[in-house]
Design an enzyme around this catalytic site. Structure first.
Site, short mmCIF file in Angstrom:
data_model
loop_
_atom_site.label_atom_id
_atom_site.label_comp_id
_atom_site.label_asym_id
_atom_site.label_seq_id
_atom_site.Cartn_x
_atom_site.Cartn_y
_atom_site.Cartn_z
N LYS A 229 0.82 -1.23 0.00
CA LYS A 229 0.00 0.00 0.00
C LYS A 229 0.85 1.28 0.00
CE LYS A 229 -3.95 -2.25 2.14
NZ LYS A 229 -4.87 -2.33 3.26
N ASP B 249 -10.13 1.73 2.60
CA ASP B 249 -10.25 0.88 3.81
C ASP B 249 -11.10 1.55 4.89
OD1 ASP B 249 -8.79 -1.29 2.93
OD2 ASP B 249 -6.89 -0.57 3.75
P1 NAP Z 1 0.93 -3.88 9.59
O1 NAP Z 1 1.13 -2.57 8.91
O2 NAP Z 1 1.97 -4.95 9.45
O3 NAP Z 1 0.74 -3.54 11.17
C1 NAP Z 1 0.62 -4.57 12.09
C2 NAP Z 1 0.18 -4.01 13.45
O4 NAP Z 1 -0.12 -5.13 14.29
C3 NAP Z 1 1.25 -3.21 14.18
O5 NAP Z 1 0.58 -2.20 14.93
C4 NAP Z 1 1.91 -4.27 15.10
O6 NAP Z 1 2.49 -3.71 16.27
C5 NAP Z 1 0.69 -5.07 15.49
N1 NAP Z 1 0.96 -6.46 15.88
C6 NAP Z 1 1.41 -7.47 15.09
N2 NAP Z 1 1.44 -8.62 15.78
C7 NAP Z 1 1.00 -8.34 17.04
C8 NAP Z 1 0.80 -9.13 18.23
N3 NAP Z 1 1.07 -10.43 18.25
N4 NAP Z 1 0.30 -8.51 19.34
C9 NAP Z 1 0.02 -7.18 19.31
N5 NAP Z 1 0.20 -6.37 18.22
C10 NAP Z 1 0.68 -6.96 17.10
O7 NAP Z 1 -0.44 -4.59 9.15
P2 NAP Z 1 -1.76 -3.82 8.64
O8 NAP Z 1 -1.69 -3.60 7.17
O9 NAP Z 1 -1.98 -2.65 9.53
O10 NAP Z 1 -2.89 -4.94 8.87
C11 NAP Z 1 -3.40 -5.21 10.18
C12 NAP Z 1 -4.59 -6.17 10.08
O11 NAP Z 1 -5.69 -5.56 9.41
C13 NAP Z 1 -4.29 -7.48 9.34
O12 NAP Z 1 -4.89 -8.52 10.05
C14 NAP Z 1 -5.00 -7.27 8.00
O13 NAP Z 1 -5.39 -8.51 7.41
C15 NAP Z 1 -6.20 -6.47 8.44
N6 NAP Z 1 -6.85 -5.67 7.34
C16 NAP Z 1 -8.13 -6.00 7.00
C17 NAP Z 1 -8.78 -5.27 6.01
C18 NAP Z 1 -10.21 -5.62 5.63
O14 NAP Z 1 -10.67 -5.17 4.56
N7 NAP Z 1 -10.93 -6.35 6.45
C19 NAP Z 1 -8.12 -4.20 5.37
C20 NAP Z 1 -6.82 -3.89 5.76
C21 NAP Z 1 -6.19 -4.65 6.76
P3 NAP Z 1 4.01 -3.15 16.27
O15 NAP Z 1 3.94 -1.76 15.72
O16 NAP Z 1 4.39 -3.20 17.70
O17 NAP Z 1 4.81 -4.09 15.39
#
Ligand code: NAP
Length: 277
Positions: free
Chosen positions: A68, A105
């Protein structure tokens, strides 16, 4: 018959993407003639894959993890909501060859919460877990609904504080580490961490959710995620995953490309039936 217009989603991994199914259902419903495919594109191949895709006649593109921010970088022009979060999940190829980037989103989440689930965000106290790409994408649209206070909690507290600084003119916002919540409780807890992808749960105190409150996990899976189960065990009146958001963000992308906003309820039902059957 003319060739169908070509659309795609790029991401890595992409194997389990529901987007081709969702856009096929939208196309059938609206009578649009198009083809939508999923392509596995790691970050290092993004620009070359995009060039090939444009050369082969691609009309629009969705980008998901981990592309993204890269998609934001290649767009010639971006919407206000994409500019504000620095991430693009939808690219539109314009007739003059330029690329317009948007981020659907946030509006996808807000429509699922407010329209589909009947949870008006106005005046709600909201805990947003996670400060990654998804957290950044949804925060502006959430604040636009004028909630009560929003607290952004992240495993790495500095990332939550950065997000708060970036958005603090748009509403009542605070943030920090999960351990800093100090007995506060919330009407709505949104899990925008990637923890569910590994069947994990962010560290949560038992009394963080007000009785009868709402839990929403952005992640989705064939089974209820650990966070959805946590919500049900802690008295949430609604505790759901992000399948509705996925369909709603896709509907908004479809509108940008085809000029028609598809109906989403039947598509959400279709995906829910497919995973329960
Ligand atoms: P990202 O940029 O990789 O960010 C991941 C986030 O999760 C960070 O804040 C990270 O914390 C935290 N994290 C990861 N593992 C963790 C754990 N075990 N315990 C606590 N915090 C944890 O990912 P993203 O793009 O934001 O996506 C996040 C989620 O949203 C994913 O599950 C994705 O599939 C979902 N999503 C869904 C949609 C939809 O249309 N439904 C759209 C977009 C995203 P740190 O900063 O400490 O590493």
């Amino acid at each position: 018959m003319a060739n169908p217009d070509l659309y795609a989603v790029f991401g890595h991994p992409i194997r389990h993407s529901q987007s081709p199914t969702i856009h096929r259902l939208f196309a059938d419903q609206t009578g649009q003639v198009l083809e939508y495919v999923a392509r596995d594109v790691p970050a290092e191949n993004f620009e070359a894959s995009l060039r090939d895709y444009v050369a082969s006649g691609g009309r629009g593109l969705n980008c998901t993890i981990p592309l993204k921010e890269l998609a934001y970088g290649v767009a010639d022009e971006t919407s206000a909501r994409a500019t504000h979060c620095g991430a693009v999940n939808t690219l539109v190829l314009r007739k003059d060859g330029s690329l317009f980037g948007d981020n659907t989103d946030g509006i996808g989440l807000v429509r699922d919460l407010q329209q589909n689930l009947g949870i008006p965000l106005h005046n709600l106290d909201i805990l947003l877990l996670g400060a990654g790409g998804a957290g950044r994408g949804i925060l502006g649209p959430i604040l636009a609904c004028r909630p009560g206070q929003v607290f952004v909690a992240n495993r790495t507290a500095t990332r939550a504080l950065d997000l708060v600084r970036q958005f603090d003119r748009q509403g009542k916002l605070a943030g920090g580490a999960l351990e800093q919540l100090g007995g506060r409780c919330f009407d709505l807890v949104i899990n925008a961490t990637a923890a569910s992808l590994t069947n994990d749960l962010p560290v949560l105190q038992d009394d963080i959710l007000k009785p009868g409150g709402f839990c929403y996990d952005l992640a989705y899976a064939s089974q209820p995620t650990a966070f959805v189960r946590w919500g049900k065990m802690h008295g949430a009146s609604v505790s759901v995953d992000g399948i509705g958001m996925l369909v709603e963000q896709a509907a908004e992308a479809f509108r940008l490309w085809r000029g028609v906003l598809p109906e989403t309820a039947s598509v959400i039902d279709h995906l829910n039936q497919a995973r329960s059957g």
